[in-house]
Design a protein around this motif. Structure first.
Motif, short mmCIF file in Angstrom:
data_model
loop_
_atom_site.label_atom_id
_atom_site.label_comp_id
_atom_site.label_asym_id
_atom_site.label_seq_id
_atom_site.Cartn_x
_atom_site.Cartn_y
_atom_site.Cartn_z
N ILE A 60 8.47 12.02 4.42
CA ILE A 60 7.32 12.41 3.60
C ILE A 60 6.09 11.60 3.97
O ILE A 60 4.98 12.13 4.06
CB ILE A 60 7.64 12.24 2.10
CG1 ILE A 60 8.79 13.15 1.69
CG2 ILE A 60 6.40 12.54 1.26
CD1 ILE A 60 9.14 13.07 0.22
N ILE A 61 6.27 10.31 4.20
CA ILE A 61 5.15 9.45 4.56
C ILE A 61 4.49 9.94 5.85
O ILE A 61 3.26 9.96 5.97
CB ILE A 61 5.62 7.99 4.70
CG1 ILE A 61 6.02 7.43 3.33
CG2 ILE A 61 4.52 7.12 5.32
CD1 ILE A 61 6.68 6.06 3.39
N PRO A 101 3.36 14.41 4.94
CA PRO A 101 3.28 14.75 3.51
C PRO A 101 3.07 16.23 3.21
O PRO A 101 3.66 16.77 2.27
CB PRO A 101 2.09 13.91 3.02
CG PRO A 101 1.31 13.57 4.25
CD PRO A 101 2.31 13.46 5.34
N PHE A 110 2.69 17.46 -0.51
CA PHE A 110 1.86 16.33 -0.93
C PHE A 110 0.57 16.27 -0.10
O PHE A 110 0.56 16.70 1.06
CB PHE A 110 2.61 15.01 -0.76
CG PHE A 110 3.84 14.88 -1.62
CD1 PHE A 110 3.73 14.42 -2.92
CD2 PHE A 110 5.09 15.22 -1.14
CE1 PHE A 110 4.86 14.31 -3.73
CE2 PHE A 110 6.22 15.12 -1.92
CZ PHE A 110 6.10 14.66 -3.23
N ALA A 134 0.36 10.28 1.00
CA ALA A 134 1.62 9.53 0.96
C ALA A 134 1.43 8.06 1.31
O ALA A 134 2.42 7.33 1.40
CB ALA A 134 2.63 10.16 1.91
N TYR A 170 0.30 13.17 -4.96
CA TYR A 170 0.63 11.85 -4.42
C TYR A 170 2.14 11.63 -4.37
O TYR A 170 2.87 12.04 -5.29
CB TYR A 170 0.00 10.75 -5.26
CG TYR A 170 -1.50 10.66 -5.09
CD1 TYR A 170 -2.07 9.63 -4.36
CD2 TYR A 170 -2.35 11.62 -5.64
CE1 TYR A 170 -3.44 9.55 -4.19
CE2 TYR A 170 -3.72 11.56 -5.47
CZ TYR A 170 -4.26 10.52 -4.74
OH TYR A 170 -5.61 10.45 -4.56
N MET A 171 2.60 10.96 -3.34
CA MET A 171 4.01 10.58 -3.24
C MET A 171 4.32 9.41 -4.18
O MET A 171 5.36 9.38 -4.83
CB MET A 171 4.35 10.18 -1.80
CG MET A 171 5.78 9.72 -1.61
SD MET A 171 6.08 9.21 0.11
CE MET A 171 7.81 8.75 0.01
N SER A 225 8.45 13.41 -6.31
CA SER A 225 9.15 12.76 -5.20
C SER A 225 10.62 12.55 -5.54
O SER A 225 11.52 12.84 -4.75
CB SER A 225 8.50 11.42 -4.87
OG SER A 225 7.15 11.55 -4.53
#
Length: 220
Positions: free
Chosen positions: A121-122, A125, A130, A133, A168-169, A180
């Motif tokens: 995810i980072i 995203p 998202f 992230a 936002y994550m 998340s």
């Protein structure tokens, strides 16, 4: 269900502890994991048979860690000194679990690679719905990575809050938002083969714990 190691590697930096100077990185990680394995064995003695265990998360890339790196070096990116600990931790822990499965009769577990799932995810995203992230929804400073969310956590009273938390994550500098957590819970429950080892949590729930008490027949 156990998630261990993350605070063991973050807290000494937050408190300026000298504990890391007393051990090599490998020795410190071994100490953390050995303590955890002893806990599992104690739970097993009390009758526990099914365990869900998380890997360490990508501590180096939390908003907290990004803010810390920027403050210390004036550079962006993940903080590598945390990354070293998580890599060692996530290499050793799965091996220890395999050993437990061989030595403890009836021991069953589901291991979730939280590190890889969060890293995905980072790094990407938008694939997961998202927009951000790296920066937290709530906090202050670089990446909103300082512990000021709510204005009651320390000396910092001023903080920023995003308009839509679902973008936002991370909610604050280290904690995830509900969206998340739902994503990760779904991966763990269904047993995504890239993230979950041994068996899915759903499968674990349906497995018969061993040993079972013997069936007793009474005659009148």
């Amino acid at each position: 269900m156990f998630s261990i190691g993350n605070n063991d590697y973050l807290s000494p930096f937050e408190t300026n502890s000298i504990i890391f100077n007393s051990y090599t990185k490998e020795e410190y990680v071994d100490m953390v994991i050995d303590s955890f394995i002893n806990v599992i064995k104690e739970v097993y003695k009390e009758g526990g048979r099914k365990f869900v265990i998380f890997s360490a998360v990508p501590l180096a890339c939390l908003p907290y860690s990004r803010a810390l790196k920027f403050q210390q070096t004036n550079r962006t990116g993940c903080l590598k000194k945390f990354q070293v600990f998580t890599k060692i931790h996530n290499k050793i822990l799965p091996k220890k679990l395999i050993e437990l499965e061989k030595t403890l009769q009836g021991f069953k577990y589901s291991y979730f690679d939280f590190f890889q799932a969060a890293t995905d995810i980072i790094d990407h995203p938008s694939r997961y719905g998202f927009k951000e992230a790296k920066t937290a929804c709530c906090g202050s400073g670089p990446y909103r990575g300082l512990s000021s969310c709510g204005g009651k956590r320390g000396k910092l009273k001023e903080y920023e809050l995003c308009k839509d938390v679902r973008d936002y994550m991370f909610f604050d500098n280290v904690h995830l938002i509900e969206k998340s957590n739902l994503h990760f819970a779904t991966l763990l429950w269904n047993g995504d083969p890239n993230m979950v080892r041994s068996c899915s949590m759903k499968s674990l729930f349906h497995q018969v714990a061993y040993p079972q008490p013997e069936e007793v027949h009474l005659s009148m």
